[in-house]
Each structure stands twice: as structure tokens, then as C-alpha cells.
Design an enzyme around this catalytic site. Structure first.
Site, PDB file in Angstrom:
ATOM      1  N   CYS A 271     124.721 137.248  29.128  1.00 34.27           N
ATOM      2  CA  CYS A 271     124.241 138.637  29.114  1.00 34.27           C
ATOM      3  C   CYS A 271     122.732 138.807  29.137  1.00 34.27           C
ATOM      4  CB  CYS A 271     124.780 139.367  27.888  1.00 34.27           C
ATOM      5  SG  CYS A 271     126.507 139.740  28.046  1.00 34.27           S
TER       6      CYS A 271
HETATM    7  C1  UDX Z   1     124.797 138.533  23.315  1.00 37.83           C
HETATM    8  C2  UDX Z   1     124.639 139.752  22.408  1.00 37.83           C
HETATM    9  O1  UDX Z   1     124.440 139.313  21.052  1.00 37.83           O
HETATM   10  C3  UDX Z   1     125.844 140.660  22.516  1.00 37.83           C
HETATM   11  O2  UDX Z   1     125.641 141.832  21.737  1.00 37.83           O
HETATM   12  C4  UDX Z   1     126.062 141.038  23.977  1.00 37.83           C
HETATM   13  O3  UDX Z   1     127.205 141.840  24.124  1.00 37.83           O
HETATM   14  C5  UDX Z   1     126.191 139.781  24.836  1.00 37.83           C
HETATM   15  O4  UDX Z   1     125.032 138.949  24.657  1.00 37.83           O
HETATM   16  P1  UDX Z   1     126.091 136.189  23.223  1.00 37.83           P
HETATM   17  O5  UDX Z   1     125.534 135.931  24.580  1.00 37.83           O
HETATM   18  O6  UDX Z   1     127.510 135.892  22.958  1.00 37.83           O
HETATM   19  O7  UDX Z   1     125.873 137.743  22.824  1.00 37.83           O
HETATM   20  O8  UDX Z   1     125.224 135.295  22.235  1.00 37.83           O
HETATM   21  P2  UDX Z   1     124.288 135.494  20.977  1.00 37.83           P
HETATM   22  O9  UDX Z   1     125.006 135.028  19.767  1.00 37.83           O
HETATM   23  O10 UDX Z   1     123.701 136.833  20.929  1.00 37.83           O
HETATM   24  O11 UDX Z   1     123.139 134.433  21.331  1.00 37.83           O
HETATM   25  C6  UDX Z   1     122.419 134.520  22.549  1.00 37.83           C
HETATM   26  C7  UDX Z   1     121.421 133.388  22.674  1.00 37.83           C
HETATM   27  O12 UDX Z   1     120.341 133.572  21.765  1.00 37.83           O
HETATM   28  C8  UDX Z   1     121.972 131.986  22.376  1.00 37.83           C
HETATM   29  O13 UDX Z   1     121.480 131.086  23.334  1.00 37.83           O
HETATM   30  C9  UDX Z   1     121.431 131.656  21.000  1.00 37.83           C
HETATM   31  O14 UDX Z   1     121.256 130.279  20.782  1.00 37.83           O
HETATM   32  C10 UDX Z   1     120.091 132.371  21.055  1.00 37.83           C
HETATM   33  N1  UDX Z   1     119.565 132.748  19.722  1.00 37.83           N
HETATM   34  C11 UDX Z   1     120.206 133.670  18.962  1.00 37.83           C
HETATM   35  C12 UDX Z   1     118.356 132.184  19.297  1.00 37.83           C
HETATM   36  O15 UDX Z   1     117.753 131.351  19.983  1.00 37.83           O
HETATM   37  N2  UDX Z   1     117.849 132.588  18.090  1.00 37.83           N
HETATM   38  C13 UDX Z   1     118.468 133.513  17.298  1.00 37.83           C
HETATM   39  O16 UDX Z   1     117.924 133.832  16.233  1.00 37.83           O
HETATM   40  C14 UDX Z   1     119.688 134.068  17.741  1.00 37.83           C
END
Ligand code: UDX
Length: 443
Positions: A271
Site C-alpha cells: 500500500c
Molecule cells: C499498511 C497500513 O498500516 C494499513 O492501514 C493500510 O491499509 C495498508 O498499508 P501494511 O502494509 O499491512 O499496512 O503494513 P504495516 O504494518 O503498516 O507496515 C508497513 C511497513 O512499514 C512495513 O514494511 C514495516 O516494517 C514498516 N514499519 C512500520 C516501520 O519500518 N516502522 C514502523 O514503526 C512501523
């Protein structure tokens, strides 16, 4: 109320299973024959925590079935959720071809229906799409006017992979973008029935604002992470400063909140990149070049390069050096490789002449498709670390959290560890090997 769900992808199946679990009759519709058959057997076409048992139960109770015939799904239900994909084009803009096709099919089906039907768009679409593309196509193909026997809403979803069922059952808020009061009232009453006493705040607004909410939400979350990564990069230049302490402290300020402040290897997934690029293209097209969104994308791209530079700093040249990557999926507990930081890190390492070997407890098959043969794939952590000049912890799977310094020392040629997710205790590890943590002074 009976519900149809158009598109049996991630959002579609989770939504369908959760609705059916609460006793609502659901007909799911997909053009993928194989997936339809799987769903009708109660099997999920992809892994998602808690989904399959829910799906099985719903199918067994006769509350959910899947068809490849969209007309059948629409004619036999009162509300239709549209959840088809809106992928990214090569220029970064949004590809609306699936949504356009779905709208045409809905319109054609509604030609044969006399009763009122509410259409609810759950796919992520740039502002204006629901009314001007989806609404128009439904009207054109159905020979009917929106607002008369057809209602239209846009309800963005905020599901995280690995938490999609939980996020559906316990959302922070529900956003309803409505064409008119009747459409919004019907959707609100469905939500109130579904959530009962635990119904979260429902925010009603016009369709275009609701479409924008989804983009603003993802842009902000990605910006928080890029911000943490930028602060981490500055922290690395200052003796004794540690980004973990800094982010923990600012997270206590309730205006900031502690979530999405973990510095690391950068964000990935299906996303963030898609939505930030779509909003950038959309906005640029309107005459405004977004600065923060652009910087957020750039910082994320840079973070992979930065991690490779840290390896270079320790090893000098990377040519013919063996680099072990621990974790390949874009985040733990999924085999999803879409836009995974491991892809960018692998590409950068290989460009610099390194030999790269990766290990992931779950995502190897998808990694082979996403990264290809430019790196090799180990079958175990030990195999991955064997003979390596440097290990980079890319994805924070639980199995990696249990590793001790000896696990690296016994296998590696040079015991250099870059902890790009900060899962290890710097004191314990620095005593035994050359430990480099993201966001802390490593000089
Ligand atoms: C995300 C949104 O959270 C969600 O609301 C939307 O509908 C779809 O995109 P998702 O892609 O499942 O969800 O993953 P998410 O848990 O949000 O993590 C996204 C990325 O950010 C991952 O690569 C994760 O490792 C990274 N991340 C997350 C960080 O690097 N640091 C953080 O503090 C949080």
C-alpha cells in the site's frame, strides 16, 4: 441485509468472512475460478492470521459463498462492496481498469433489478473516482440515475496485513463518504448492526473527502516512519545518541503517539509506495508538487542505500564479499514481498559486486520471484550466515530475535552484524562482535 463483495482479494475476503461470521449473508464474487472454488471449500487463497477458521465456519453455516457470476451476486443482495485492486502504473499513477470493469458489470446487473441497491466502494481510489468514474459507469450501463434506486458510498479500509481480521473487528474509526443521506444512513445502520455496542466513532462526510482520508492516512503513516529514519541517520552521527530512546520519549507526547516511529530498513508492502506515488501523481497533475510526500518516498529509497553504506564502511569494498540477509518479507509474519526493503538492499549490494545470500522463514518462494537469481537463498539461518563477511538483519521475525552472538560467531567469516531493525541488545552484541545498530552512533 444481504451483502455482495466484488473482488476476492485481501480486503474482499477478510470483509466477507467477518460479515458472515456475524451472521450476515454474503455472496463473494471473483473472476478467478480457482479462488472461487477454494473459498467455497472454506480455504483462503492466501495466508492471513485468523482468516481461514472464520471462512470455514461461515461456509459451513451457509452464510458465505463465492461465485464467478457478478450479476448473481448483485441481484441476490442489497448492498455491494467493491474491493477490486487499484495497482500502480509504471509512472506511479493509479490503474483504475479493474474498478472501471467492476462498475460496468454492476451497472449491467442493476439493469435487471427493481429494488434499491447500495454500492459501497472500499478500494483505494483517488478523489473524484467514486462519483465520476464508478458512479457514471454504473449509471451508463444500468440506464438508471444514482440517488434514485442506486445509492453510493465510499468507505476506506485501514487493514494491516497479518492483523486484517482484528483490524476489521476493532477499527479506530469508520469513515463513510456518502452521495446522499439515504446511502449514508443504510451504511451506518449496517455498521451499527455489525459492531453493536462496541461501534467505533462513525465519521460521515462527502465521497471525495472519504477518498482523500485513505491517502492522507497512509501518507502520514509512511511519513512518520521516514521521519524516524531521518532522525536515526542524524543520531548515527552523534556519539551516544540512540534513536530508540529518542523515539520512545517523543512517543509519550500524546500529540505524537508511539506507533510507527520504529526506525529501520524502511517501509514496504502493497500500500504505502502505491498510495504515496498515486497521491504524488494526482496532486502534480492538479498543479501542486507535493514536498513532504516526495521526501517521504526519497528517504525510504535512501534508507536501503544507507544500510549498504554501513556495510561498506566496515568492509571497505563490497566486491566479492559475502553478505547474509536475515529476513526478506516486507514485515514479519507474512510471505509478502511486495516493495520489500530486502529487494532494494539486495539490488544495491549486488550493484556493488557483493555476493548476497538471503534467508526467510516463510517468504523464500516469493522472494525468488521478486528478487530473482541475482542472490542465492539459504535453507536455514546457519546456512545463510556460513562464511559471511557481514550479516544484515532486514526483517524482525521472532526466530531471529532468539539468536545469540555465538550463532553469528560460529558461522561467519567476519563477525559484522548490521541490525537494521534494532532487535538485539547493543551492549551484549558489541562485546562479542562488530555490532552496528540503525540510529545509534557506530563510530
Ligand atoms: C499498511 C497500513 O498500516 C494499513 O492501514 C493500510 O491499509 C495498508 O498499508 P501494511 O502494509 O499491512 O499496512 O503494513 P504495516 O504494518 O503498516 O507496515 C508497513 C511497513 O512499514 C512495513 O514494511 C514495516 O516494517 C514498516 N514499519 C512500520 C516501520 O519500518 N516502522 C514502523 O514503526 C512501523
Amino acid at each position: 441485509m444481504r451483502i455482495s463483495v466484488i473482488g476476492a482479494g485481501y480486503v474482499g475476503i477478510v470483509t466477507a468472512a467477518c460479515l458472515a461470521d456475524r451472521g450476515i449473508e454474503v455472496i463473494c464474487s471473483t473472476h478467478n475460478e480457482k479462488n472461487a472454488q477454494m473459498i467455497n471449500k472454506g480455504a483462503a487463497p492466501f495466508y492471513e492470521k485468523d482468516l481461514e477458521p472464520m471462512l470455514k465456519k461461515a461456509v459451513k453455516k451457509g452464510k458465505l459463498h463465492c461465485t464467478t457470476n457478478r450479476e448473481e451476486a448483485i441481484l441476490n443482495t442489497d448492498i455491494t462492496f467493491v474491493t477490486v485492486g487499484t495497482p500502480m502504473r509504471s509512472d506511479g499513477s493509479i490503474d483504475l481498469s479493474f474498478i472501471e470493469q467492476a462498475a460496468q458489470e454492476i451497472g449491467k446487473a442493476l439493469k435487471n433489478k427493481r429494488e434499491y441497491q447500495l454500492i459501497v466502494v472500499r478500494s483505494t481510489v483517488v478523489p473524484g473516482t467514486t462519483r465520476n468514474l464508478i458512479g457514471k459507469k454504473i449509471e451508463e450501463n444500468g440506464g438508471k440515475k444514482l440517488g434514485e434506486s442506486i445509492g453510493l458510498c465510499m468507505q476506506p479500509e485501514f487493514l494491516r496485513e497479518g492483523e486484517a481480521v482484528n483490524d476489521t473487528l476493532n477499527p479506530d474509526m469508520i469513515v463513510i463518504g456518502e452521495l446522499d443521506k439515504t446511502s449514508g444512513d443504510i451504511l451506518e445502520s449496517l455498521q451499527r448492526k455489525f459492531y453493536g455496542e462496541k461501534c467505533p466513532t462513525i465519521l460521515r462526510m462527502n465521497i471525495e473527502s472519504a477518498e482523500m482520508v485513505k491517502y492522507a492516512n497512509n501518507c502520514f503513516l509512511a511519513t512518520k516512519i521516514s521521519f524516524a529514519n531521518e532522525i536515526a541517520n542524524i543520531c548515527e552521527l552523534v556519539p551516544r545518541v540512540d534513536v530508540k530512546e529518542v523515539m520512545k520519549a517523543i512517543g509519550f507526547d500524546h500529540r505524537i503517539n508511539p506507533k510507527f516511529l520504529d526506525a529501520g530498513a524502511g517501509w514496504g508492502g502493497s500500500c504505502f509506495a502505491k498510495d504515496l506515488n498515486a497521491m504524488k501523481a494526482f496532486s502534480t497533475n492538479l498543479g501542486y508538487k507535493p514536498k513532504i510526500i516526495t521526501a517521504t518516498l526519497e528517504v525510504n529509497e535512501m534508507q536501503a542505500k544507507h544500510i549498504v553504506e554501513l556495510a561498506e564502511m566496515k568492509l571497505g569494498t563490497l566486491r566479492d564479499k559475502r553478505i547474509a540477509l536475515l529476513g526478506l518479507s516486507f514485515k514479519p509474519n507474512t510471505d509478502d514481498m511486495r516493495d520489500a526493503p530486502s529487494i532494494r538492499i539486495s539490488n544495491n549490494l549486488v550493484e556493488k559486486g557483493a555476493t548476497v545470500v538471503g534467508y526467510d522463514p516463510y517468504a523464500t518462494e516469493n522472494a525468488k520471484k521478486a528478487i530473482g537469481e541475482k542472490i542465492s537463498y539459504a535453507k536455514s539461518i546457519d546456512d545463510c550466515l556460513k562464511g559471511a563477511d557481514c550479516a544484515i538483519l532486514v526483517t524482525e521475525w521472532d526466530v531471529f530475535k532468539d539468536l545469540k552472538p555465538i550463532d553469528f560467531l560460529k558461522n561467519m567469516k567476519q563477525p559484522i552484524l548490521i541490525d537494521a531493525r534494532r532487535i538485539y541488545n547493543p551492549k551484549e552484541f558489541s562485546n562479542k562482535l562488530q555490532y552496528i545498530g540503525i540510529g545509534m552512533s557506530n563510530r
